[in-house]
Scaffold this motif. Structure first.
Motif, mmCIF file in Angstrom:
data_model
loop_
_atom_site.group_PDB
_atom_site.id
_atom_site.type_symbol
_atom_site.label_atom_id
_atom_site.label_comp_id
_atom_site.label_asym_id
_atom_site.label_seq_id
_atom_site.Cartn_x
_atom_site.Cartn_y
_atom_site.Cartn_z
ATOM 1 N N VAL A 1 3.954 -1.988 -11.138
ATOM 2 C CA VAL A 1 2.627 -1.601 -10.647
ATOM 3 C C VAL A 1 2.735 -0.346 -9.774
ATOM 4 O O VAL A 1 1.948 0.591 -9.902
ATOM 5 N N ALA A 2 3.762 -0.317 -8.916
ATOM 6 C CA ALA A 2 3.942 0.832 -8.025
ATOM 7 C C ALA A 2 4.253 2.095 -8.833
ATOM 8 O O ALA A 2 3.690 3.161 -8.585
ATOM 9 N N LEU B 1 9.730 6.102 -8.066
ATOM 10 C CA LEU B 1 8.464 6.731 -7.672
ATOM 11 C C LEU B 1 8.545 8.248 -7.639
ATOM 12 O O LEU B 1 7.536 8.912 -7.507
ATOM 13 N N GLU C 1 -2.247 4.155 0.253
ATOM 14 C CA GLU C 1 -1.891 4.090 -1.167
ATOM 15 C C GLU C 1 -2.070 5.450 -1.848
ATOM 16 O O GLU C 1 -1.362 5.775 -2.789
ATOM 17 N N ALA D 1 1.196 3.339 -10.486
ATOM 18 C CA ALA D 1 0.256 3.940 -9.530
ATOM 19 C C ALA D 1 0.685 5.397 -9.251
ATOM 20 O O ALA D 1 -0.128 6.306 -9.246
ATOM 21 N N GLN E 1 0.826 -1.215 0.000
ATOM 22 C CA GLN E 1 0.000 0.000 0.000
ATOM 23 C C GLN E 1 0.855 1.257 0.000
ATOM 24 O O GLN E 1 0.534 2.240 -0.658
ATOM 25 N N SER E 2 1.950 1.200 0.754
ATOM 26 C CA SER E 2 2.793 2.384 0.854
ATOM 27 C C SER E 2 3.526 2.643 -0.456
ATOM 28 O O SER E 2 4.258 3.616 -0.576
ATOM 29 N N ARG E 3 3.330 1.758 -1.427
ATOM 30 C CA ARG E 3 3.886 1.988 -2.765
ATOM 31 C C ARG E 3 2.773 2.324 -3.759
ATOM 32 O O ARG E 3 2.937 2.157 -4.967
ATOM 33 N N GLY E 4 1.616 2.713 -3.220
ATOM 34 C CA GLY E 4 0.546 3.172 -4.098
ATOM 35 C C GLY E 4 -0.392 2.084 -4.580
ATOM 36 O O GLY E 4 -1.249 2.327 -5.419
ATOM 37 N N ILE E 5 -0.212 0.860 -4.069
ATOM 38 C CA ILE E 5 -1.026 -0.267 -4.536
ATOM 39 C C ILE E 5 -2.219 -0.435 -3.584
ATOM 40 O O ILE E 5 -2.024 -0.573 -2.375
ATOM 41 N N GLU F 1 7.530 -6.885 -11.436
ATOM 42 C CA GLU F 1 6.097 -6.629 -11.554
ATOM 43 C C GLU F 1 5.642 -5.629 -10.476
ATOM 44 O O GLU F 1 4.914 -4.684 -10.752
ATOM 45 N N PHE F 2 6.124 -5.877 -9.262
ATOM 46 C CA PHE F 2 5.803 -4.979 -8.148
ATOM 47 C C PHE F 2 6.248 -3.545 -8.447
ATOM 48 O O PHE F 2 5.492 -2.588 -8.281
ATOM 49 N N MET G 1 -2.368 -9.550 -5.607
ATOM 50 C CA MET G 1 -0.973 -9.767 -6.046
ATOM 51 C C MET G 1 -0.336 -10.896 -5.249
ATOM 52 O O MET G 1 0.362 -11.754 -5.777
ATOM 53 N N GLN H 1 13.233 1.942 -5.497
ATOM 54 C CA GLN H 1 11.812 2.315 -5.528
ATOM 55 C C GLN H 1 11.659 3.829 -5.450
ATOM 56 O O GLN H 1 10.855 4.425 -6.156
ATOM 57 N N ALA I 1 0.931 7.588 -1.127
ATOM 58 C CA ALA I 1 2.054 7.194 -1.987
ATOM 59 C C ALA I 1 1.875 7.755 -3.384
ATOM 60 O O ALA I 1 2.820 8.264 -3.990
ATOM 61 N N ARG I 2 0.636 7.671 -3.890
ATOM 62 C CA ARG I 2 0.398 8.171 -5.250
ATOM 63 C C ARG I 2 0.603 9.681 -5.319
ATOM 64 O O ARG I 2 0.943 10.220 -6.369
#
Lengths: 480, 267
Positions: B109-110, B170, B81, B113, A434-438, B105-106, A446, B166, B84-85
């Motif tokens: 997706v991040a 980001l 989330e 986002a 979540q803290s990565r925007g997911i 993949e992670f 996932m 990351q 983060a966005r």
């Protein structure tokens, strides 16, 4: 604090396939007797050998008791309250799809299975079964050019009676178990596949089972025969409308692989599972067995079980031929009040036979999910090997996961490995994603698809993404 | 870089928070402008890690008072989330392992986002691969790590590099780095700090949470805050960190004791 998302109860999003097609149906009266068995056989103009098979099975069924060893609980099933045959009217098999009732075509289209020429899935031949009958099979001519027979089992009884007589009931005998005996007595339709010697089936074969009527049981029968050196990949899918009552689905699938033949059988099961309180849903009691009859033959089962109120299912391999190989890859997801008792049997008869079992159980809500597997090595199975891996994932704290591995070996030097693990999706893992925007739900899905990856990799390409989506849908709507 | 006219990115006012029944933050105030690097120092248990988790929205912490404005928005009302966005990044002290989920993949997706949060188009797998390979260089990471599961079997240093990777993908406005230096040998520390320095610019800000001066030898802070028992006790320039290094944290205790005595004496 705004974030109320914790790993808690998970509520499925509404079942997408729960609609009923309004179509005139021919049904026989409910209840089961020798007369009903004869009536079904007569409706299908069956040869005497098949009526005999049905009657023998029925008489044996009468002497049998419903099994109660599985970790499942349900009120007793009243077999006299079920309708054993229902078919859309004018169900005479059509020469061309143009003559099939558009309502039926529409139904399958809505389910994502277009049957009409223009919209067909490329490179997948589909047999569409609606209640008790097959309504269409695509790409038959193209397959016939290769000598491959793909049709409904009713048609096979008419057109290929010799093959049916030779193979039907040879893997799962009429008296194999309570539900198999019931199926053998009253089965209505299903698919037949025959791949002749040294032919590699040029396309994926697929059967889509749809229950439509509310008070009807579905008893389909599938038989796949791969002759010497032949190979085929087959997939079945299934859905049903939402009814408050429980419906019985008791199928039998038999696979026969001769020398050097290979059969890959995949299932994406999404029968209606009942509502969040466990009302309604399909009782799925299925007997699936493959026989590696020839040397170096290969049978692989892959299943993604997401639906049904109750799943009782153990796709098995009898490894008779020397050096034959059996595989079982399974993902079983249960949510709400669903119950699953599923696994496999690997019966090693021949020398140097090998089997692999990979089972992934995911339990959410108040559901119960059990793996039950037997690995048996007989006196002639010299040098046989098995590897089993059974992993469980718990979501929330109300769900149950059980593993019941049975190992019987008459080979002192055999190699049998069994690994098992249980994990829970942790709050810290979810927070990290979540803290990565997911978003929370995407994070859960996932992790779930990551957990299932070993099994999804086994599915035919066209369906792996489908299975991934299906699991995500089933877990959508998580609340804290 | 301190510019008094730079826009305020993060404004924390009298923030109070507890975990279960235990109050941890007891009134933290802090203003961070674009271009600034802040360091929060303090002993274990001073509440500095809690501050980072509360900012990111960890569900185990309950905010009991105060406000946090993030680029003008009420940060505390946003799901993690969405924070983060919007460009808030937390570099974890202990990044968790997520078996079965591919790192590549992670990261994709991040990244997408966050791009959606900036109103940018999603990157397809090819465009993303190009981007990630370029950003790997920021932390001198082997592309082989992309093929593995998220943090699974990574060493402590590899996990921290994955965090900074990351961060590089980001493109955060405010990066909160919680004990990024812990568990790093001197080479890894240099690489990680090099990445942070490389990413720090006039439009973003960095909040370093650390126990030791050694991180601040390689990343020069504009402000140093000393935290104890859930409050910021003193704020100064980078020399404050050196003072701490020299004198240790004992004087903090003395100051704290004095502080606690004062109201009674005055009262």
């Amino acid at each position: 604090m705004a974030s109320s998302a914790t790993v808690g109860d998970l509520v499925s999003q509404p079942y997408k396939y729960g609609f009923v097609t309004d179509i005139e149906t021919e049904k026989i009266a409910k209840g089961l007797s020798e007369d009903v068995v004869r009536l079904i056989s007569a409706k299908k103009n069956e040869p005497a050998f098949l009526l005999d098979f049905r009657l023998r099975s029925f008489r044996q069924w009468l002497q049998m008791e419903e099994p109660d060893w599985a970790t499942l609980g349900h009120p007793p099933i009243d077999y006299q309250e079920i309708i054993y045959y229902a078919a859309p009217k004018q169900q005479e098999k059509k020469a061309s799809l143009d003559e099939v009732d558009p309502k039926l075509l529409e139904t399958f289209e809505k389910l994502g299975i277009p049957l009409s020429e223009q919209k067909r899935l490329s490179n997948v031949a589909v047999d569409a079964v609606f209640d008790s009958v097959s309504i269409a099979t695509t790409y038959r001519e193209k397959l016939a050019e290769h000598g491959v027979i793909f049709c409904s089992i009713s048609e096979a009884v008419k057109d290929h009676a010799d093959l049916i007589e030779k193979y039907l009931g040879t893997v799962v005998p009429g008296n194999d178990n309570y539900f198999a005996a019931l199926n053998s007595a009253v089965f209505s339709d299903g698919s037949f596949v025959f791949i002749p010697k040294r032919v590699e089936c040029p396309m994926e074969l697929s059967t889509y089972f749809r229950i439509n009527s509310g008070d009807t049981g579905q008893f389909e029968r599938t038989l796949i025969v791969a002759e010497e050196g032949a190979s085929v990949s087959y997939l079945e899918g299934c859905t049903a409308p939402m009814f408050d009552t429980n419906q019985l689905h008791a199928a039998v699938v038999e696979l026969v692989a001769l020398d050097d033949a290979s059969i890959k059988y995949s299932t994406v099961q999404n029968w209606y599972a009942g509502d969040e309180n466990g009302k309604g849903g399909i009782y799925n009691f299925v007997t699936k067995r493959g026989q590696c009859r020839g040397d170096r033959s290969h049978i692989s089962w892959t299943q993604v079980e997401t639906g049904s109120a109750i799943t009782w299912k153990y796709p098995s391999c009898v490894l008779q031929g020397a050096d034959s190989v059996g595989e079982f890859y399974s993902v079983a997801l249960t949510n709400n009040r669903q119950q699953a008792d599923t696994g496999t049997k690997m019966i090693h008869v021949g020398p140097r036979t090998r089997s692999t079992i990979v089972s992934k159980g995911i339990s959410a809500g108040h559901s119960s999910n059990s793996y039950r597997g037997l690995v048996q090595l007989g006196p002639k199975a010299v040098g046989a090997r098995n590897y089993s891996q059974c992993d469980s994932m718990l979501i929330g704290d109300q769900a149950a996961a059980n593993t019941y591995p049975y190992i019987r070996s008459q080979q002192p030097d055999a190699s049998i490995e069994h690994e098992a693990s249980t994990c829970r999706i942790s709050a810290d893992q979810l927070f990290y994603l979540q803290s990565r925007g997911i978003a929370f739900e995407e994070a859960v899905s996932m992790m779930v698809s990551g957990f299932c990856r070993d099994v999804f990799n086994q599915l035919p390409m066209e369906f792996a993404a489908e299975a991934d989506k299906l699991l995500a849908l089933k877990l959508e709507g998580s609340v804290g | 870089m301190i510019r008094p006219d730079a826009p305020v990115l993060l404004e924390i006012r009298d923030l109070q928070a507890r975990v279960e029944d235990q109050p941890i933050l007891k009134g933290v105030s802090l203003t961070i402008r674009a271009g600034e690097i802040h360091a929060v120092m303090g002993r274990n248990g001073s509440g500095k890690s809690t501050l980072s988790k509360v900012l990111a929205g960890h569900p185990a912490y309950t905010v009991t008072g105060g406000t946090v404005r993030y680029v003008g928005d009420d940060l505390l009302s946003l799901e993690p989330e969405l924070r983060a966005r919007a460009g808030l990044f937390l570099g974890f002290q202990y990044p968790v392992e997520i078996p079965g989920v591919s790192n590549l993949e992670f990261l994709r997706v991040a990244t997408n986002a966050r791009r959606a949060g900036k109103g940018e188009e999603e990157l397809d797998t090819f465009a993303f691969e190009d981007l990630v390979r370029e950003r790997l260089q920021v932390v001198q990471m082997d592309p082989a790590f992309l093929e593995r599961s998220v943090n699974e079997g990574f060493s402590g240093g590899e996990k921290k590099r994955n965090e900074i990777l990351q961060m590089a993908l980001l493109d955060p406005l405010v990066a909160v780095l919680d004990e990024t230096d812990s568990g790093l040998d001197i080479d890894a520390l240099r690489i990680v700090a090099g990445g942070v320095n490389h990413l720090a610019g006039p439009d973003n800000a960095t909040l370093l949470i650390t126990h030791y001066q050694r991180l601040l030898d390689v990343i020069t802070p504009d402000y140093v805050h000393v935290m104890a028992v859930g409050r910021i006790l003193r704020t100064g320039g980078k020399e404050l960190a050196l003072e701490l290094e020299e004198r240790g944290y004992d004087w903090v205790d003395a100051e704290l004791a004095a502080l606690e005595r004062t109201p009674a004496e005055v009262g």
